[in-house]
Design an enzyme around this catalytic site. Structure first.
Site, short mmCIF file in Angstrom:
data_model
loop_
_atom_site.label_atom_id
_atom_site.label_comp_id
_atom_site.label_asym_id
_atom_site.label_seq_id
_atom_site.Cartn_x
_atom_site.Cartn_y
_atom_site.Cartn_z
N SER A 55 2.43 10.48 7.35
CA SER A 55 3.28 10.15 6.20
C SER A 55 2.41 9.95 4.96
O SER A 55 2.93 9.91 3.84
CB SER A 55 4.11 8.90 6.48
OG SER A 55 3.29 7.83 6.92
N GLU A 192 12.16 7.98 16.48
CA GLU A 192 12.49 7.93 15.05
C GLU A 192 13.91 8.39 14.79
O GLU A 192 14.33 9.47 15.21
CB GLU A 192 11.50 8.81 14.26
CG GLU A 192 11.78 8.79 12.76
CD GLU A 192 10.63 9.25 11.89
OE1 GLU A 192 9.51 9.46 12.43
OE2 GLU A 192 10.83 9.39 10.67
O1 KIV Z 1 3.59 9.34 9.84
C1 KIV Z 1 4.15 8.26 10.05
O2 KIV Z 1 4.07 7.33 9.25
C2 KIV Z 1 4.93 8.12 11.26
C3 KIV Z 1 5.80 6.91 11.40
C4 KIV Z 1 6.94 7.03 10.49
C5 KIV Z 1 6.21 6.66 12.78
O3 KIV Z 1 4.88 8.95 12.10
#
Ligand code: KIV
Length: 274
Positions: A55, A192
């Site tokens: 993310s 998720e």
């Molecule tokens: O990339 C991320 O932050 C994630 C979380 C949202 C679980 O995979």
């Protein structure tokens, strides 16, 4: 300080202790972290897991999706987090196309992360179709966290960030995927944006902990993107994000005061000068 405010006692968290928490019923706490300062704060207050999530492609790099993130990007951020952390388990997301292509690619890229950064585990998105890869990584000593449901690397397949597995067909497939991942050796599974009832069923069906994000209270733990829960991503308002701060507004106010002080000759004062 009330118990609710007290820091949780720092203890070294391992994949084994995370697995144990499912047995003891202690909820697992996880937040993302991408840099030294936030990782140090998270570690100081006793977070169990710091996820260096891909993310970061969205919230640090400003991309629309997580797809452009590279292994080098992940290693850069994970190294900063690693320098800060004494106790939390650090898990690093493996980016798009760094593991899906072959067992060899997965070994090479996950191996780089483990060897160059020295973290506790990697996270891979996907179910039965990556089970062979998970099995091999675990066999050679690379712990794997799974990730099912709304897996952002598959956004072009899904075409939407809406809740996944609302229909029984996809729900049954997700439960089967979770069982296969656990059987392949994953030490935990992120769920998720799926219905709470389904997350509850998955949690009951697998021997490893589930860590939910938008998957309700029935999971063994919870994870959020740290900037979302701090209130920095103001325009992003899914119902699963609880804001524990209003940092965007607080930071804008501080920046405005600084600008006004400099423009008005109020900063720096004599005692702030040499
Ligand atoms: O990339 C991320 O932050 C994630 C979380 C949202 C679980 O995979």
């Amino acid at each position: 300080m009330s118990t609710a405010q007290a820091d949780h006692r720092p203890r070294v968290v391992t994949t084994r202790s995370v697995m144990n928490m499912k047995k003891t019923g202690e909820k697992i706490t996880a937040l993302t972290g991408y840099d030294f300062l936030i990782a140090r704060l998270l570690d100081q207050v006793g977070i169990d897991i710091i996820l260096v999530g891909d993310s970061l492609g969205n919230v640090v790099q400003g991309h629309e999706t997580t797809l452009p993130v590279t292994v080098d990007d992940m290693i850069y951020h994970a190294k900063a987090v690693k320098r800060a952390v004494k106790n939390a388990l650090i898990v690093v997301d493996m980016p798009f196309m760094s593991y899906q292509t072959s067992v060899d690619d997965a070994v090479r890229n996950c191996g780089r992360v483990m060897k160059e950064v020295g973290v506790g585990a990697v996270k891979l998105e996907g179910g039965a179709h990556i089970a062979e890869i998970v099995r091999h990584l675990v066999r050679i000593g690379i712990p794997v966290m799974g990730h099912l449901g709304l897996t952002p690397q598959a956004i072009n397949k899904f075409g939407t960030y809406e809740v996944r597995a609302t229909e029984e067909g996809e729900a049954a497939e997700l439960i089967a995927d979770a069982k296969v991942l656990a059987e392949a050796g994953a030490f935990s599974i992120v769920l998720e944006k799926i219905p709470s009832e389904l997350a509850r069923r998955v949690t009951a069906a697998v021997p490893v902990p589930t860590i939910g994000i938008g998957a309700g209270a029935g999971c063994d733990g919870q994870v959020l993107v740290v900037y979302d829960m701090l209130g920095m991503t103001e325009e992003f308002k899914p119902r699963f994000v609880r804001r524990y701060g209003e940092m965007a507004e607080g930071m804008r106010a501080a920046f405005r005061r600084y600008i006004a002080d400099v423009k008005g000759g109020e900063f720096p004062r004599r005692e702030e000068s040499y």
